[in-house]
Design a protein around this motif. Structure first.
Motif, PDB file in Angstrom:
ATOM      1  N   ALA A 258       0.852  -1.189   0.000  1.00 46.71           N
ATOM      2  CA  ALA A 258       0.000   0.000   0.000  1.00 46.71           C
ATOM      3  C   ALA A 258       0.881   1.229   0.000  1.00 46.71           C
ATOM      4  N   LYS A 259       0.614   2.105  -0.994  1.00 47.40           N
ATOM      5  CA  LYS A 259       1.438   3.305  -1.105  1.00 47.40           C
ATOM      6  C   LYS A 259       0.721   4.515  -0.531  1.00 47.40           C
ATOM      7  N   ASP A 260      -0.428   4.268   0.081  1.00 47.95           N
ATOM      8  CA  ASP A 260      -1.252   5.427   0.434  1.00 47.95           C
ATOM      9  C   ASP A 260      -1.323   5.675   1.931  1.00 47.95           C
ATOM     10  N   GLU A 261      -0.288   5.238   2.657  1.00 47.22           N
ATOM     11  CA  GLU A 261      -0.306   5.513   4.091  1.00 47.22           C
ATOM     12  C   GLU A 261       0.712   6.589   4.446  1.00 47.22           C
ATOM     13  N   ALA A 262       0.598   7.127   5.633  1.00 44.65           N
ATOM     14  CA  ALA A 262       1.560   8.098   6.146  1.00 44.65           C
ATOM     15  C   ALA A 262       1.694   7.858   7.640  1.00 44.65           C
ATOM     16  N   LYS A 263       2.852   8.263   8.179  1.00 46.39           N
ATOM     17  CA  LYS A 263       3.196   7.895   9.556  1.00 46.39           C
ATOM     18  C   LYS A 263       3.335   9.162  10.391  1.00 46.39           C
ATOM     19  N   LEU A 264       2.818   9.129  11.609  1.00 48.78           N
ATOM     20  CA  LEU A 264       2.942  10.283  12.511  1.00 48.78           C
ATOM     21  C   LEU A 264       3.542   9.817  13.832  1.00 48.78           C
ATOM     22  N   THR A 265       4.412  10.646  14.402  1.00 49.10           N
ATOM     23  CA  THR A 265       5.051  10.272  15.666  1.00 49.10           C
ATOM     24  C   THR A 265       4.956  11.431  16.656  1.00 49.10           C
ATOM     25  N   ILE A 266       4.657  11.086  17.877  1.00 46.38           N
ATOM     26  CA  ILE A 266       4.691  12.086  18.958  1.00 46.38           C
ATOM     27  C   ILE A 266       5.732  11.599  19.962  1.00 46.38           C
ATOM     28  N   LEU A 267       6.718  12.459  20.243  1.00 37.49           N
ATOM     29  CA  LEU A 267       7.867  12.060  21.080  1.00 37.49           C
ATOM     30  C   LEU A 267       7.768  12.682  22.462  1.00 37.49           C
ATOM     31  N   LEU A 280      -5.044   9.084  20.573  1.00 41.47           N
ATOM     32  CA  LEU A 280      -5.854   8.573  19.463  1.00 41.47           C
ATOM     33  C   LEU A 280      -7.325   8.981  19.539  1.00 41.47           C
ATOM     34  N   GLY A 281      -7.793   9.337  20.734  1.00 43.33           N
ATOM     35  CA  GLY A 281      -9.189   9.778  20.875  1.00 43.33           C
ATOM     36  C   GLY A 281      -9.511  10.933  19.927  1.00 43.33           C
ATOM     37  N   PRO A 282      -8.722  12.037  20.002  1.00 45.34           N
ATOM     38  CA  PRO A 282      -9.008  13.172  19.115  1.00 45.34           C
ATOM     39  C   PRO A 282      -8.867  12.813  17.629  1.00 45.34           C
ATOM     40  N   ILE A 283      -7.980  11.860  17.316  1.00 46.76           N
ATOM     41  CA  ILE A 283      -7.816  11.444  15.914  1.00 46.76           C
ATOM     42  C   ILE A 283      -9.105  10.765  15.447  1.00 46.76           C
ATOM     43  N   SER A 284      -9.624   9.886  16.290  1.00 44.75           N
ATOM     44  CA  SER A 284     -10.849   9.204  15.879  1.00 44.75           C
ATOM     45  C   SER A 284     -12.040  10.166  15.900  1.00 44.75           C
ATOM     46  N   ASP A 285     -12.041  11.126  16.839  1.00 45.64           N
ATOM     47  CA  ASP A 285     -13.123  12.131  16.826  1.00 45.64           C
ATOM     48  C   ASP A 285     -13.114  12.932  15.531  1.00 45.64           C
ATOM     49  N   PHE A 315      -3.405  12.842   6.237  1.00 39.22           N
ATOM     50  CA  PHE A 315      -2.164  13.178   6.927  1.00 39.22           C
ATOM     51  C   PHE A 315      -2.173  14.609   7.504  1.00 39.22           C
ATOM     52  N   ASP A 316      -2.517  15.587   6.666  1.00 36.07           N
ATOM     53  CA  ASP A 316      -2.446  16.983   7.130  1.00 36.07           C
ATOM     54  C   ASP A 316      -3.407  17.220   8.295  1.00 36.07           C
ATOM     55  N   LYS A 317      -4.599  16.667   8.139  1.00 32.15           N
ATOM     56  CA  LYS A 317      -5.602  16.826   9.200  1.00 32.15           C
ATOM     57  C   LYS A 317      -5.104  16.169  10.496  1.00 32.15           C
ATOM     58  N   ALA A 318      -4.531  14.961  10.356  1.00 30.87           N
ATOM     59  CA  ALA A 318      -4.049  14.237  11.538  1.00 30.87           C
ATOM     60  C   ALA A 318      -2.895  14.992  12.194  1.00 30.87           C
ATOM     61  N   MET A 319      -2.002  15.592  11.387  1.00 29.04           N
ATOM     62  CA  MET A 319      -0.884  16.361  11.952  1.00 29.04           C
ATOM     63  C   MET A 319      -1.410  17.533  12.775  1.00 29.04           C
ATOM     64  N   ARG A 323      -0.648  17.910  16.751  1.00 27.54           N
ATOM     65  CA  ARG A 323       0.080  19.075  17.299  1.00 27.54           C
ATOM     66  C   ARG A 323      -0.674  19.656  18.483  1.00 27.54           C
ATOM     67  N   HIS A 324      -1.974  19.695  18.336  1.00 27.56           N
ATOM     68  CA  HIS A 324      -2.829  20.197  19.393  1.00 27.56           C
ATOM     69  C   HIS A 324      -2.691  19.313  20.644  1.00 27.56           C
ATOM     70  N   THR A 325      -2.756  17.994  20.434  1.00 23.51           N
ATOM     71  CA  THR A 325      -2.616  17.046  21.546  1.00 23.51           C
ATOM     72  C   THR A 325      -1.242  17.211  22.202  1.00 23.51           C
ATOM     73  N   ALA A 326      -0.217  17.396  21.370  1.00 29.19           N
ATOM     74  CA  ALA A 326       1.157  17.497  21.879  1.00 29.19           C
ATOM     75  C   ALA A 326       1.280  18.647  22.870  1.00 29.19           C
ATOM     76  N   GLU A 327       0.604  19.741  22.534  1.00 23.66           N
ATOM     77  CA  GLU A 327       0.656  20.890  23.446  1.00 23.66           C
ATOM     78  C   GLU A 327       0.037  20.544  24.790  1.00 23.66           C
ATOM     79  N   SER A 328      -1.135  19.907  24.733  1.00 25.49           N
ATOM     80  CA  SER A 328      -1.821  19.628  26.005  1.00 25.49           C
ATOM     81  C   SER A 328      -1.102  18.555  26.815  1.00 25.49           C
ATOM     82  N   LEU A 329      -0.299  17.702  26.154  1.00 27.86           N
ATOM     83  CA  LEU A 329       0.437  16.660  26.888  1.00 27.86           C
ATOM     84  C   LEU A 329       1.872  17.081  27.205  1.00 27.86           C
ATOM     85  N   SER A 330       2.230  18.305  26.824  1.00 29.80           N
ATOM     86  CA  SER A 330       3.615  18.800  26.940  1.00 29.80           C
ATOM     87  C   SER A 330       4.603  17.820  26.316  1.00 29.80           C
TER      88      SER A 330
END
Ligand code: ADP
Ligand code: ASP
Ligand code: MG
Length: 413
Positions: A258-267, A280-285, A315-319, A323-330
């Motif tokens: 499958a060539k149509d996936e993209a990967k996201l990482t939160i560190l 993942l909650g906000p992603i599924s919402d 991908f863009d929407k998920a990013m 980013r929003h989640t990252a802020e709230s989780l520091s």
């Protein structure tokens, strides 16, 4: 007398000459005494052309109007094929999805078939006509035109076969069956005479577009005998079988990608209960489907890293959401990569054979292909690798498991 549903894809009806050739093929089936329902796609390139027109007006076309537009592609083909059949003395009548009551839900651009009323089709068949039905389309409860998602004519055909209790659903396309992998990527790919329904389901869900996944699901649910064959050559094609024992001994049926996936990482997120849900909650919402997920073991500083994949279109929407989640989780950082592919090994024989995963990883390692993510199920192993390794990865695995060799291969080392 058998009742056969034949589906012809875009390339098979791509020119007037090809439509005439399809008409001859259908006529031959009639002469053998079979009743025939034909489901057709739009002429090749037409659906893309129509999408291109729509996106010149709106970058994200209004889904309902896009369906009105896209359904015209198949409507052209049904009329032309019926004319071609009538012209060679084979009576035929064409119908849009709505006209033969292909009832769907209202999810425009990705609608699901709910019911088909076969009465009108049966009446024409009884009167000796070939019935030509537009694939890829239906209407919802309010009469709005809907389409079934790219490749959806396969599903129209299988659903029609289920509704009519047809003896076989034949998917005619530009390859002569289901291969061990896409023959466009690996010329050594071998045609399979049979593949189990389960394997076909995995292959389709993991990216092999030779059959739309919903078509395979339908075939499984209603036990529709399904076969993939060439429009251009004679041959028995590939039978999708429900009997595992029936299948050749091979432990691995094939390789999908499958060539149509993209990967996201939160560190650097806190390693505490509920963190996966918070990510993942906000992603599924946001209505984004997640495919693979990995969470690292926490390091000494009690933080962890979390990676998941989504469809490239999301991908863009998920990013944005991440980013929003990252802020709230520091969290320390968010990163993403669109240039990845997923390569999967599929086979029912895997369940009872150890050593397949290690053989897969060894083969990839020998070629210096770095594995970024891994996921497994009973009958598949998927790896995510950099996009540039797609062809090398597929060919390497095809060789490592000797999929070009005829017959069975005992993969236990
Ligand atoms: P159609 O227009 O007839 O529906 P598609 O292009 O949707 O045809 O599907 C046929 C294509 O699927 C083939 O040309 C081939 O490149 C691709 N394909 C991918 N995986 C496989 C596979 N395992 N076996 C055969 N074909 C495959
Ligand atoms: N014409 C549609 C598409 O291109 C449906 C199909 O071909 O199955 O996706
Ligand atoms: Mg297709």
């Amino acid at each position: 007398m058998a009742l056969i549903v034949q589906k012809y894809g875009g390339t098979s009806v791509g020119t007037i000459d090809r439509i005439k050739a399809v008409a001859e093929k259908v006529k031959r089936a009639r002469e053998r005494g079979d009743s025939v329902v034909v489901v057709v796609s739009a002429m090749s390139g037409e659906t893309d052309r129509l999408i291109g027109l729509a996106t010149q007006i709106e970058s994200r076309p209004t889904p309902r109007e896009l369906d009105v537009l896209l359904s015209t592609g198949e409507q052209v083909t049904i009329a032309l094929l019926s004319m071609a059949l009538n012209a060679i003395g084979c009576p035929a009548r064409s119908y849009t999805g709505g006209q033969v009551q292909v009832r769907t839900d209202s999810a425009h651009n990705k609608a699901r078939i709910r019911a088909i009323d076969g009465a009108r089709v049966r009446a024409d068949l009884d009167a000796g006509s070939v019935v030509v039905v537009a694939g890829f389309q239906g209407t919802d409860g309010q009469g709005n035109i809907t389409t079934l998602g790219r490749g959806g004519s396969d599903t129209s055909a299988v659903a029609m076969a289920a509704a009519l209790k047809a003896d076989e659903c034949q998917i005619y396309t530009d390859v002569d069956g289901v291969y061990t992998t896409d023959p466009r990527i690996e010329p050594k790919a071998r045609k399979l005479d049979r593949i189990t329904f389960e394997e076909m389901l995995e292959m389709a869900s993991l990216g092999s577009k030779v059959l739309q996944i919903r078509a395979v699901e339908f075939a499984g649910k209603y036990r529709v005998p399904l076969r993939v064959l060439s429009s251009f050559e004679e041959g028995a094609g590939t039978l999708i079988t429900f009997e595992e024992d029936d299948v050749e001994e091979a432990k691995i049926a094939g390789i999908a990608f499958a060539k149509d996936e993209a990967k996201l990482t939160i560190l650097g997120v806190p390693d505490e209960p509920g963190v996966a849900y918070k990510i993942l909650g906000p992603i599924s919402d946001a209505n984004i489907e997640v495919d693979m997920i990995i969470q690292n073991v926490a390091a000494a500083e009690k933080t962890t890293d979390f990676t998941f994949t989504v469809h490239r279109n999301d991908f863009d929407k998920a990013m944005g959401v991440l980013r929003h989640t990252a802020e709230s989780l520091s969290a320390r950082e968010v990163s993403g990569d669109k240039r990845i592919v997923k390569i999967s090994l599929v086979g029912v024989g895997m369940r009872s054979h150890a050593g397949i995963a290690s053989r897969m990883f060894e083969a990839l390692a020998k070629e210096g292909i770095n594995i970024r993510m891994i996921s497994t199920s009973e009958i598949k192993i998927s790896v995510v690798v950099d996009e540039k390794y797609l062809e090398l990865g597929v060919r390497t695995l095809h060789d490592a498991f000797q999929l070009d060799a005829d017959g069975s291969l005992d993969v236990v080392a």
